[in-house]
Design a protein around this motif. Sequence first.
Motif, short mmCIF file in Angstrom:
data_model
loop_
_atom_site.label_atom_id
_atom_site.label_comp_id
_atom_site.label_asym_id
_atom_site.label_seq_id
_atom_site.Cartn_x
_atom_site.Cartn_y
_atom_site.Cartn_z
N ALA A 125 52.20 22.97 1.24
CA ALA A 125 52.52 21.47 0.79
C ALA A 125 51.78 21.76 -1.15
N GLY A 126 50.75 22.40 -1.22
CA GLY A 126 50.82 22.91 -2.76
C GLY A 126 51.85 23.45 -3.53
N CYS A 127 52.71 24.41 -2.50
CA CYS A 127 53.78 25.05 -3.82
C CYS A 127 55.01 23.42 -4.35
N ALA A 128 55.36 22.92 -2.43
CA ALA A 128 55.90 21.32 -2.58
C ALA A 128 55.63 20.37 -3.82
N TYR A 167 58.69 32.13 2.79
CA TYR A 167 57.82 32.78 1.79
C TYR A 167 56.88 31.22 1.62
N ARG A 168 55.69 30.97 2.05
CA ARG A 168 55.00 29.62 1.79
C ARG A 168 55.87 28.60 0.43
N GLY A 169 56.46 28.08 2.44
CA GLY A 169 56.43 26.16 2.20
C GLY A 169 58.18 26.53 2.88
N ALA A 170 59.33 28.15 2.67
CA ALA A 170 60.79 28.37 3.33
C ALA A 170 61.41 27.36 3.07
N GLY A 171 61.73 27.14 1.84
CA GLY A 171 63.00 25.97 2.10
C GLY A 171 62.61 25.05 1.36
N ARG A 172 60.79 24.61 2.06
CA ARG A 172 60.48 22.88 1.78
C ARG A 172 60.51 23.01 0.09
N PRO A 173 59.15 23.84 -0.34
CA PRO A 173 58.88 23.76 -1.83
C PRO A 173 60.77 23.58 -2.65
N GLU A 174 61.46 24.22 -2.19
CA GLU A 174 62.96 24.35 -2.67
C GLU A 174 63.29 22.92 -2.66
N GLY A 175 63.01 22.28 -1.88
CA GLY A 175 64.06 20.92 -1.27
C GLY A 175 63.24 20.50 -2.34
N ASN A 176 62.33 20.18 -2.49
CA ASN A 176 61.71 19.05 -3.11
C ASN A 176 61.42 19.57 -4.53
N TYR A 177 61.79 20.57 -4.91
CA TYR A 177 61.74 20.79 -6.43
C TYR A 177 62.99 19.90 -6.73
N PHE A 178 64.39 21.04 -5.84
CA PHE A 178 65.57 20.57 -6.69
C PHE A 178 65.58 18.60 -6.80
N MET A 179 65.47 18.20 -5.71
CA MET A 179 65.59 16.35 -5.77
C MET A 179 64.62 16.00 -7.27
N GLU A 180 63.29 16.17 -7.73
CA GLU A 180 62.58 16.10 -8.09
C GLU A 180 63.11 16.65 -10.00
N MET A 207 67.68 30.79 7.07
CA MET A 207 67.11 29.35 7.24
C MET A 207 67.21 28.41 6.42
N MET A 208 66.45 28.88 4.83
CA MET A 208 65.54 28.78 3.66
C MET A 208 66.49 27.63 2.64
N ALA A 209 68.05 28.33 2.37
CA ALA A 209 68.82 28.25 1.68
C ALA A 209 69.79 27.10 1.61
N THR A 210 69.45 26.94 3.62
CA THR A 210 70.61 25.82 4.71
C THR A 210 69.87 24.97 4.93
N MET A 211 68.95 24.54 6.14
CA MET A 211 69.07 23.75 7.11
C MET A 211 67.93 22.74 5.74
N ASN A 212 66.78 24.27 6.24
CA ASN A 212 65.04 23.44 5.00
C ASN A 212 65.41 23.39 4.26
N LEU A 213 66.81 23.24 2.54
CA LEU A 213 66.81 23.08 2.40
C LEU A 213 67.12 21.54 2.19
N GLY A 214 68.18 21.52 2.79
CA GLY A 214 68.81 19.98 2.73
C GLY A 214 68.02 19.18 3.78
N LYS A 215 67.44 19.80 4.62
CA LYS A 215 66.15 18.41 5.22
C LYS A 215 64.59 17.93 4.45
N ASN A 216 64.53 18.58 3.76
CA ASN A 216 63.38 18.00 2.52
C ASN A 216 63.57 17.80 1.00
N SER A 217 65.17 18.24 0.69
CA SER A 217 65.76 17.44 -0.20
C SER A 217 65.57 16.22 -0.71
N VAL A 218 65.01 15.81 1.26
CA VAL A 218 65.31 14.19 1.32
C VAL A 218 64.49 13.51 0.72
#
Length: 783
Positions: free
Chosen positions: A741-744, A380-393, A344-355
């Motif tokens: 959110a802290g990780c993101a 792991y805390r965020g599970a793709g959510r911090p990743e998506g935001n990190y990549f975009m930022e 889940m983390m490297a696929t859909m969660n990353l995409g949804k949160n990268s926006v």
Amino acid sequence: MNMRMSPDDLSIMKFGVGQPVPRNEDPVLVRGEGRYTDDVSLEGQLYAAFVRSPHAHGVIRGIDISAAKAMKGVVAVYTASDLEGQGYGLLKCQIDFPNRDGTPIKKPVRQALATDKVRFVGDPVAAVVARTAVQARDAAEAVALDIEVLPAVTTGEEAIAPGAPQLYDDVPDNVILDFHYGDAGKVAAAFAGAAHVTRLRIVNNRVVVNAMEPRSAVGAYDRKSKRYTLHAASQGAFGMRNNLAAAMGVQQERMRLVTGHVGGSFGMKSSVFPEYVVLLHAARVLKKPVKWTDQRSESFVSDYHGRDMVFEAELALDARGTFLATRFTGIGNMGGYLTPFGPMMATMNLGKNSVGMYRTPLVEVQTKCVVTNTVPIAAYRGAGRPEGNYFMERLIDTAAAEMGIDKAALRRRNLIAPKQLPWTTPVGTKYDSGDFPALLAQALEVADWGGYRTRLRGSQKAGKLRGRGIGCYLEVTGPPSNEMGGLHFEADGSVTIVTGTLDYGQGHWTPFAQVLTSKLGVPFDKIRLVQGDSDRLIAGGGTGGSKSIMASGSAIMEAGDRVIEKGKAAAAHLLEAAVADIEFLRGRFTIAGTDRSIGIMELAARLRTGPALPEGLPQTLDVDHVFKAAPSAYPNGCHVAEVEIDPETGQIEIASYFMVNDFGTLVNPMIVEGQLHGGVVQGIGQAIYEMTAYDESGQLMTGSYMDYAMPRAADVPFFSFMSQGIPTATNPVGAKGCGEAGCAGSLPSVMNAIVDALAPYGVRHVDMPATPQAIWRLIHQRD
């Protein structure tokens, strides 16, 4: 006018929603009176220890257990053959994403103990049960493994290379999922017509979870009822019970899961681990409870790891800097086996949160999820959510530098404006509330963005480098799930909340009690919480995805409505009035227009101890309610970090850290701030300190705290926390969630600041972890 407040009014003001009430849990925990799994001991229990593979990849040719069985105190030794034919299920992945060609995801079979091959160092191969824990561990060391060692592969990129070692015969090229999301044609056209394209190769480093409490479990079996009971940490007893029943091949009614206090999880302890199946098997066969507690060194290779992906991230912009499209093409390392939510983390969660909070019209995600000879990856805390935001930022900061646009101005230019809400994103999410430009503006103001040059000159005079970074984020919380809201008025005058989310450090008891106090006027100090016993639950989505207060809080509020409905009927009878004339306010049922009333606690006691009410009227105020799943919410915020770097050593210091967040309704601001502190520190740990390294043979080189760095209190500054909450309409509480959110916010803000500090050296990007060694090399690479 009489302005005197009643005790009920004062209680609601002091302990209701929005108040920074100290955590109810803390006195017990700080006195050392918590009851964690290792504190559980059952009469006559035996002890288990596990034999784990010392090799990352190999064929099991034989397992000699004779020496171990002959040792003092040993009761049994189990291998995979002992579990065969018992009707047990598999340890399953729950994700069913199709490949881009429409074929199903490959889900390699995993048994509780390795059968034909071992696939990572730490893979459980056998279990020893003895009368004491020391005897079990000693005997486990006497089990002789005959393993034909095979070449290993530890990184995702190596796993798909030609000639790479193959972990499974039925998984060609080690690819279990070739994931694709988005309109490739439209995205390609956007990039072809873009005035500027920014590209970055970004590594999201693997981390060891390192929960404060090691995993532990006690399995028991009742021969009369034919029911299993497992005492173990979890993130929700109801869902874990169901998954455990499936792993044991029994109906859910024949399984009970009991979870006491939990010393941290961050996603890892939500899974059914192989050890649990073996413990329950042993308990049934041996007719005695069996206990196991992980050793810290063992947990490094037996607990699931987090993160571990590498992507080429791309951002297309027009000449003004307007975002046209993003594209993420990468590899997600799943480890040796698939965990329940591994893909889940490297696929859909990353995409949804990268926006994030931007008006990006097109998003494409292309991910190969691959197996390697490493510890399996889980949430792991965020599970793709911090990743998506990190990549975009990171893309935004890099694009700003390449185009000569101020990094804050580029963000402002692309933020969704409040008047544009509700906003439907290209990944199908729909934002209902928020003021993203105001969040950015307030964060820059409190961080004194305009006064940065003065601080920069001060650092330069001291011989230090200085940088600043922005981390805007918006997360999609966990998917909808039903949640129980039970309210039981007890004989001792207390009220018990029963719900299926689970506190593993968050502090649920206090905010849940605050919701109930505000809703029903129940005295705060009379409220208790039951959450960790699957036998007490009729539903439960568990805790994960930052949704506990949204799910349980909403369940409590809806259950409160049912209590009020029942209370009005009962009060009408006792007060000799029509139900329509009964009003409820601040804990009292009152006949409208009169001073005749009865308090909710008194009413509950009357129903419990007094004569039964006529048939058709409530006999109790107790309610067991199921809240039907609310949609996801979208917590968001902006974090600003400044760092100083010593160019002589590469040492990084977080000089300041400011955050402004929108979590909707804050039930308990103090607990929310504490959650942010923890999340930010975890993000800083991944960004600067935590490195998980394997050698070429698949041995974990960072398998203890001697080699694996964790952030300490002295490594972080005092945090400035501010809230700019706009309640969401997606749930009755109005909360948006905050746990991840802290990780993101910290990953992008800290890493952007580090890159900014190194810009004078021509550094364009720095991968995590930005260790002193890595920073020193970047500074001196041209020497």
